[in-house]
Design a protein around this motif. Structure first.
Motif, mmCIF file in Angstrom:
data_model
loop_
_atom_site.group_PDB
_atom_site.id
_atom_site.type_symbol
_atom_site.label_atom_id
_atom_site.label_comp_id
_atom_site.label_asym_id
_atom_site.label_seq_id
_atom_site.Cartn_x
_atom_site.Cartn_y
_atom_site.Cartn_z
ATOM 1 N N GLY A 290 0.796 -1.222 0.000
ATOM 2 C CA GLY A 290 0.000 0.000 0.000
ATOM 3 C C GLY A 290 0.825 1.266 0.000
ATOM 4 O O GLY A 290 2.047 1.246 0.171
ATOM 5 N N PHE A 291 0.128 2.390 -0.176
ATOM 6 C CA PHE A 291 0.748 3.711 -0.260
ATOM 7 C C PHE A 291 -0.068 4.721 0.543
ATOM 8 O O PHE A 291 -1.259 4.533 0.798
ATOM 9 N N TYR A 292 0.588 5.818 0.864
ATOM 10 C CA TYR A 292 -0.117 7.010 1.322
ATOM 11 C C TYR A 292 -0.456 7.841 0.089
ATOM 12 O O TYR A 292 0.322 7.893 -0.866
ATOM 13 N N GLU A 293 -1.605 8.514 0.132
ATOM 14 C CA GLU A 293 -2.011 9.372 -0.972
ATOM 15 C C GLU A 293 -1.883 10.833 -0.553
ATOM 16 O O GLU A 293 -2.361 11.224 0.508
ATOM 17 N N GLY B 212 -3.432 17.374 -8.481
ATOM 18 C CA GLY B 212 -3.459 15.942 -8.735
ATOM 19 C C GLY B 212 -3.137 15.145 -7.485
ATOM 20 O O GLY B 212 -2.935 15.685 -6.394
ATOM 21 N N LEU B 213 -3.090 13.836 -7.654
ATOM 22 C CA LEU B 213 -2.807 12.932 -6.547
ATOM 23 C C LEU B 213 -1.513 12.175 -6.825
ATOM 24 O O LEU B 213 -1.289 11.701 -7.942
ATOM 25 N N LEU C 204 3.416 18.301 1.065
ATOM 26 C CA LEU C 204 2.190 17.834 0.436
ATOM 27 C C LEU C 204 1.226 17.308 1.498
ATOM 28 O O LEU C 204 1.617 16.569 2.397
ATOM 29 N N ARG C 205 -0.036 17.670 1.360
ATOM 30 C CA ARG C 205 -1.040 17.292 2.353
ATOM 31 C C ARG C 205 -1.532 15.868 2.139
ATOM 32 O O ARG C 205 -1.806 15.441 1.017
ATOM 33 N N LEU C 206 -1.643 15.119 3.225
ATOM 34 C CA LEU C 206 -2.175 13.761 3.178
ATOM 35 C C LEU C 206 -3.664 13.811 2.876
ATOM 36 O O LEU C 206 -4.413 14.564 3.503
ATOM 37 N N SER C 207 -4.102 13.000 1.898
ATOM 38 C CA SER C 207 -5.525 12.954 1.569
ATOM 39 C C SER C 207 -6.314 12.345 2.723
ATOM 40 O O SER C 207 -5.787 11.565 3.515
ATOM 41 N N GLY C 208 -7.571 12.685 2.785
ATOM 42 C CA GLY C 208 -8.419 12.104 3.823
ATOM 43 C C GLY C 208 -8.962 13.159 4.769
ATOM 44 O O GLY C 208 -8.826 14.364 4.564
ATOM 45 N N ALA D 195 3.489 8.419 -9.484
ATOM 46 C CA ALA D 195 2.257 8.777 -10.180
ATOM 47 C C ALA D 195 1.632 7.513 -10.763
ATOM 48 O O ALA D 195 2.331 6.542 -11.081
ATOM 49 N N VAL D 196 0.326 7.543 -10.915
ATOM 50 C CA VAL D 196 -0.393 6.387 -11.446
ATOM 51 C C VAL D 196 -0.219 6.320 -12.961
ATOM 52 O O VAL D 196 -0.220 7.346 -13.644
#
Length: 257
Positions: free
Chosen positions: A96-99, A106-107, A129-133, A188-189
């Motif tokens: 897994g990863f942090y987003e 973008g993400l 960069l801010r952690l999503s969530g 990046a995805v």
């Protein structure tokens, strides 16, 4: 001789990228959360034979075309877990990863969990960069705890029970090795990686969180140094082929009747 020049040149180009990749791995040996890169090679294909062609003729006409790099992938094998005692160091023990939310909206994704709390109470990585969530730490909150499942809680003044202020999600991809590295331990995805799958840490194949720990780089120095020696030797051999082809062409050019 022209073929030899092209083959040697393709080997030099590929060898240079392999040397650059290995050097980057070694340079990030002590970088928390870093994942080693690797270069994947393939032979340059010769043209397909015409329909109905004699197999023996096809084999006789086939010529080596050199080598090319088909991809540069990332190995997401786990690194060593190191205890830091810092409550804002949170490692993912498993997949897994942090987003994170990038500056352009973008993400992006990372395995590195070295956080800080900004003035608004949001978690950010060391690049800002801010952690999503939905995790937001109140100013008066103390003694932040992050469970193995990602639940974030703090102790509020004049309250006996702890207050849950959000949950850190772990993001997974079907083919994480196909993600594209964009530097600074961020990825990046790509279409090959698949869609992001969000979930609770420790469930459905996602790794559990380890507060107060860092995941170190998964670089094995002995393996990298061995690969570096082989890559250097391959580069030298291709350079010699190029030099030998040049000498032969020079000799032919100077022939007299």
């Amino acid at each position: 001789m022209i073929d030899a020049l092209h083959i040697a040149a393709s080997g030099l180009r590929s060898g240079q990228q392999q040397l650059d990749t290995i050097s980057n791995n070694v340079a990030n040996l002590q970088t928390p959360g870093f994942k080693r890169g690797r270069v994947n090679f393939a032979d340059i294909a010769t043209p397909l034979p015409a329909l109905g062609a004699d197999p023996q003729t096809v084999i006789a006409e086939q010529r080596p075309g050199g080598v090319r790099i088909i991809s540069t992938s990332t190995s997401f094998e786990p690194g060593e877990m190191r205890q830091t005692g810092n409550a804002l160091d949170v490692a993912i023990d498993g997949a897994g990863f942090y987003e994170f939310e990038a500056a352009d909206g973008g993400l992006v994704y990372s395995r590195s969990g070295q956080f800080r709390v900004d003035e608004d109470g949001f978690l950010r990585n060391y690049q800002g960069l801010r952690l999503s969530g939905d995790v937001q730490i109140p100013r008066e909150g103390r003694d932040m705890k992050i469970s193995a499942e990602g639940e974030v809680s703090v102790q509020m003044p004049d309250e006996v029970d702890r207050t849950v202020v959000g949950t850190i999600e772990v993001v997974r991809f079907a083919a994480a090795e196909s993600m594209r590295s964009i530097g600074d331990n961020l990825y990046a995805v790509t279409p090959q990686a698949g869609s992001a799958v969000y979930g609770r840490a420790g469930s459905d194949g996602a790794g559990r969180l380890r507060q107060g720990q860092m995941e170190m780089a998964n670089v094995e120095i002995i393996e990298e140094m061995s690969g570096l020696v082989l890559a250097q030797r391959a580069y030298q051999l291709n350079a010699r082929v190029l030099q030998a082809a040049d000498q032969v062409m020079d000799t032919i050019n100077n022939l007299r009747r």
